[in-house]
Motif scaffolding. Structure first.
Motif: not given
Length: 584
Positions: A19-23
């Motif tokens: 997920h972009p937030a996790r990346l």
């Protein structure tokens, strides 16, 4: 499997991991670039591990701290108006960058490129800031742009000891081959350790950067300023660096430090102790030059802050005497009535010996040394820009003396009087903001046809355009004009013909009794001046030989100590009375 059924657990975990937030979180936590998020006021909200490694702080300790506690600015922010400060830079632009100096808690400082990006809220106003910190010095000693940091002091950007040694060895070899002089200046900032401890090491690092910039700005491009470490710098002066040249550079360095430094909102006055070693007189190799200059610096520091000293104690003594003389002359120039007198030297007709004029001469009264002649202090007076002040006092005093002579019916009141101006008097930028013609016009006296102003030849040739306008305005007041020092340099007949001179003063020292060619040149110069309607006057007739020579030159007026020395006004009155009584 039903197409609407949820994905298996392992697929849900994989989806969350990418997920972009996790990346973004991984990039923030695992990236090697220091990153910090601050609130709108610059207080740290989040700091990544790379930033903590860079500064040596713990994440928990960093949180809530002002970001500017962790760096000192080396340069103004890029793409921002100069008036914008670092904290409020967002008011002008949402993104900027600048070079800063980050100091690790263990004491090591590193050059860092800091980029700042504003994080905007729904209304387009900065709510937070993202700062990234890129280390400009890599592990292999190179720097962004290919500059080798191993030869450069990271704190100031100056050459370090390694590069200085290389340049010093090269300069020594060149100076030896060309048989030229060289100088090394060892500089130690006075009381800097106390200032560093009080202001803090980060602020001390920033002050060192400002010190380096000021010192470097006082040098020529061919000179080398290096930082040895701490608050010690070395300057290498090449290309015929004499003792006078080294002294002039040292004085410029002290002047560069005079404006106050600002640290934590306080004004600090910094001075430097400077030691000077000369090649080849003081030392002939690298180590001896450095050792000698350092030793001289310690000698300077023992005498008090802001001093300089040479390895050669004789030069230091001369320098001390020079400074003492400058201080005394500066004080005297502001109280001329207390320290100066005007004496008058009679100008005599060559044929009859009658007194046909007076030359006003400034005398400096000193308790220990008696009265000094102008030649003893003229250069210092001009260098300290005191000439105009003393000239104006002298002219006012001459006018007062002449008014007394007239009131008492003395013969001196009927004679023309000449006085030499300083070179700076042709400039418009005078201490009282009044050009010379305005000053003369303000004097409460009769027309000034009796006054002759002597202008040094060098002042005219250096400021020819200014001189033409100024001298023509003075001539309109009725003042007569003379050029002094003629013949000491090549003569430009074109400028001589353009200027409104009535007289030219020629020193008898220009010719030698034993040299026929010099006497012929002096005669030719007198004839040339006469053809330009400029009256030649022979000065400095100080011995019997020059007095005999003066009689062979086509000049109507002569003066000198051999004929009559300069006299105080009271002594002049007595001399004039006896001189007139002796006339046939």
């Amino acid at each position: 499997m039903n197409e609407h059924s949820p994905p298996p657990p392992h697929e849900r975990v994989s989806s969350l991991a990418t997920h972009p937030a996790r990346l973004v979180q991984k990039g923030f936590e695992q990236g090697q670039t220091g990153m910090v998020i601050t609130d709108a006021k610059g207080h740290i909200v989040l700091a990544n591990p790379a930033f903590c490694r860079l500064t040596g702080c713990e994440p928990a300790t960093a949180s809530g701290q002002p970001i500017e506690h962790f760096f000192a600015s080396l340069h103004e922010p890029a793409n921002l108006p100069a008036a914008t400060n670092r904290t409020n830079a967002s008011a002008a632009t949402p993104s900027w960058q600048q070079e800063v100096l980050c100091r690790h808690q263990e004491g090591e400082s590193q050059p860092i490129l800091m980029t700042v990006d504003a994080l905007l809220d729904d209304k387009g106003r900065p709510s937070h800031y993202l700062r990234t910190f890129i280390n400009l010095a890599s592990q292999d000693g190179s720097r962004i742009g290919g500059r080798h940091w191993v030869h450069v002091d990271t704190m100031t950007g100056l050459p370090n000891w390694l590069l200085l040694r290389d340049r010093l060895n090269h300069a020594l070899a060149q100076a030896e081959r060309a048989d030229q002089g060289m100088a090394l200046l060892f500089i130690d900032i006075d009381r800097f350790k106390a200032i560093n401890d009080t202001a803090g090491h980060l602020e001390g690092d920033r002050l060192l950067g400002e010190l380096a910039r000021r010192l470097n700005g006082s040098l020529r491009s061919k000179d080398t300023l290096a930082r040895l470490g701490g608050d010690q710098f070395v300057i290498l002066l090449e290309k015929d660096a004499t003792a006078d040249a080294a002294q002039a550079v040292a004085e410029r360095l002290q002047e560069a430090l005079e404006p106050p430094f600002i640290a934590n909102g306080q004004r600090l006055l910094l001075t430097a102790s400077i030691g000077i070693a000369l090649f080849p007189s003081d030392a002939q190799d690298e180590e001896s030059l450095i050792t000698g200059a350092r030793s001289a610096m310690y000698t300077a520091r023992k005498r008090g802050p802001g001093r300089l000293a040479f390895v050669n104690q004789r030069l230091t003594t001369q320098l001390k005497e020079k400074h003492r003389l400058e201080n005394q002359l500066s004080e005297a120039a502001h109280l001329p009535e207390k320290y100066f007198d005007i004496h008058y030297q009679p100008e005599l007709a060559t044929t009859s010996g009658r007194c046909v004029g007076l030359k006003a001469v400034l005398r400096w009264r000193q308790t220990r040394r008696g009265k000094r002649m102008p030649a003893d202090f003229l250069d210092i007076m001009n260098r300290l820009r005191l000439g105009v002040r003393l000239d104006r006092w002298a002219i006012s005093r001459i006018i007062a003396d002449r008014q007394r002579w007239i009131a008492e019916g003395l013969p001196s009141g009927k004679l023309p009087v000449s006085v030499t101006l300083s070179e700076s008097h042709l400039a418009h930028d005078t201490f009282d903001r009044r050009p010379l013609d305005h000053f003369l016009r303000s004097q409460e006296t009769a027309p000034l046809e009796w006054l002759t102003l002597e202008v040094p030849e060098g002042a005219v040739t250096q400021r020819l355009d200014d001189a033409i306008h100024m001298l023509k305005r003075i001539e309109k007041l009725g003042v007569r004009l003379a050029v002094s020092g003629l013949g000491t340099q090549p003569i430009d007949l074109a400028w001589l013909a353009r200027l409104p001179f009535h007289q030219a003063r020629l020193s008898a020292s220009l010719t030698s009794p034993a040299n026929d060619s010099e006497r012929n040149l002096a005669k030719a110069l007198c004839h040339l001046l006469d053809s330009l309607c400029i009256e030649p006057v022979i000065t400095d007739i100080d011995d019997a030989a020059s007095a005999a020579l003066a009689t062979t030159l086509p000049a109507a007026r002569v003066l000198g100590d051999q004929l009559c020395p300069a006299l105080a006004p009271e002594a002049l009155d007595k001399w004039h009375a006896s001189h007139l009584a002796a006339e046939p």
